[in-house]
Design an enzyme around this catalytic site. Structure first.
Site, PDB file in Angstrom:
ATOM      1  CB  CYS A 105      -3.389  -0.571   1.113  1.00 14.67           C
ATOM      2  SG  CYS A 105      -3.763  -0.947   2.822  1.00 14.67           S
ATOM      3  CB  CYS A 106       0.799  -1.559   2.886  1.00 18.42           C
ATOM      4  SG  CYS A 106       2.366  -1.429   3.774  1.00 18.42           S
ATOM      5  CB  ILE A 107       3.521  -5.498   2.115  1.00 18.93           C
ATOM      6  CG1 ILE A 107       4.433  -6.593   1.575  1.00 18.93           C
ATOM      7  CG2 ILE A 107       2.683  -6.020   3.282  1.00 18.93           C
ATOM      8  CD1 ILE A 107       5.484  -6.102   0.605  1.00 18.93           C
ATOM      9  N   PRO A 122      -0.618  -6.129  -1.780  1.00 19.83           N
ATOM     10  CG  PRO A 122      -0.759  -4.057  -2.898  1.00 19.83           C
ATOM     11  CD  PRO A 122      -0.416  -4.671  -1.563  1.00 19.83           C
ATOM     12  CB  THR A 136      -3.626   2.854  -2.350  1.00 22.55           C
ATOM     13  OG1 THR A 136      -3.109   4.198  -2.352  1.00 22.55           O
ATOM     14  CG2 THR A 136      -3.895   2.425  -0.924  1.00 22.55           C
TER      15      THR A 136
END
Length: 272
Positions: A167-169, A171, A243
């Site tokens: 999630c967030c950065i 990925p 996400t």
């Protein structure tokens, strides 16, 4: 105040680590489902793990009946940021494993010991630590390098056909290591500041990944109110679930529920 607590509790406070802390995350002794590894990158959004995201992941995993073990690489942080000022603290240095232990309440293991044989899935919270300590994305962008153990874990879980949540950065790690993986960091335009890190989507494409535009939450009219649907992207081929979380400027409960959608899909893919 301490005098009223009793000798055992006072002794535990002086030690700073209560008895039984090593079993904190599995102390309930109830039947459990999937065994999930959570990989941390320090403690604090600007130089480590985003704490709200890590907590949300742990809560949703607990509700999903998962057995959790937390890991972090035993390496120095890229730098230390004074979170009250948002500026690097030049005279300080910290260790990623040691700092991650703050979130894990002491129960943390070196990432070098994480194997697919012991776990059904792995999840990476966000925070700038993913781009600074788990990789060099914050400095090198599309030309970044991924920490050797992080790369090994991603490849091993992918090869084993076991789900990977990010999630967030974070990925960007999957985009770099797993060529062609589908991920989301939200939108591809800033849209007046709602998506301040929208440029990351372009970098994901340059890294070899496929970016899929997703919301944190979608609201639509119901009979008496608005109903919200929280989004996560599921790459069924690669078993990668992502996400946007704090890539979006939105209310905390939407971040929490969006992460819940990611965790739910990860657990579903384990088949447990």
């Amino acid at each position: 105040m301490l005098a009223a607590c009793g000798p055992p509790f006072r002794a535990a406070l002086r030690r700073a680590a209560p008895p039984g802390i090593a079993a904190f995350h599995s102390s309930a002794r109830r039947p459990r489902g999937a065994r999930v590894a959570v990989v941390l990158s320090g403690c604090g959004v600007y130089d480590g793990t985003e704490i709200h995201e890590a907590s949300a992941i742990l809560v949703h995993l607990s509700r999903g009946g998962a057995e959790v073990q937390m890991y972090a690489p035993d390496v120095p942080q890229m730098h230390v940021v004074d979170h009250s000022k948002g500026q690097p603290a030049e005279a300080e240095s910290r260790n990623v494993l040691v700092e991650s232990a703050r979130i894990a309440r002491g129960k943390i293991t070196s990432l070098a010991k994480l194997t697919t044989a012991d776990h059904d899935a792995v999840i990476f919270p966000g925070g700038f630590g993913a781009a600074k300590n788990l990789s060099t994305f914050a400095v090198d962008g599309k030309d970044c390098k991924v920490n050797r153990e992080v790369e090994r874990v991603l490849k091993d879980f992918h090869k084993a056909g076991k789900p990977i949540g990010l999630c967030c950065i974070s990925p960007v790690l999957a985009a770099k290591v797993l060529s062609g993986a589908e991920v989301t960091v939200g939108h591809e335009e800033e849209e007046g500041g709602k998506w301040p890190y929208a440029g990351t989507a372009g970098a994901i494409k340059e890294l070899g990944g496929k970016h899929c535009v997703k919301e944190v939450t979608i609201s639509f009219p119901a009979v008496f109110s608005l109903t919200s649907f929280h989004e996560a992207h599921v790459d069924t081929k690669n078993k990668v679930v992502t996400t946007p979380a704090f890539m979006c400027e939105t209310e905390l409960h939407h971040i929490f529920d969006g992460i819940g959608a990611m965790v739910k899909n990860v657990l579903k893919l384990t088949g447990k």
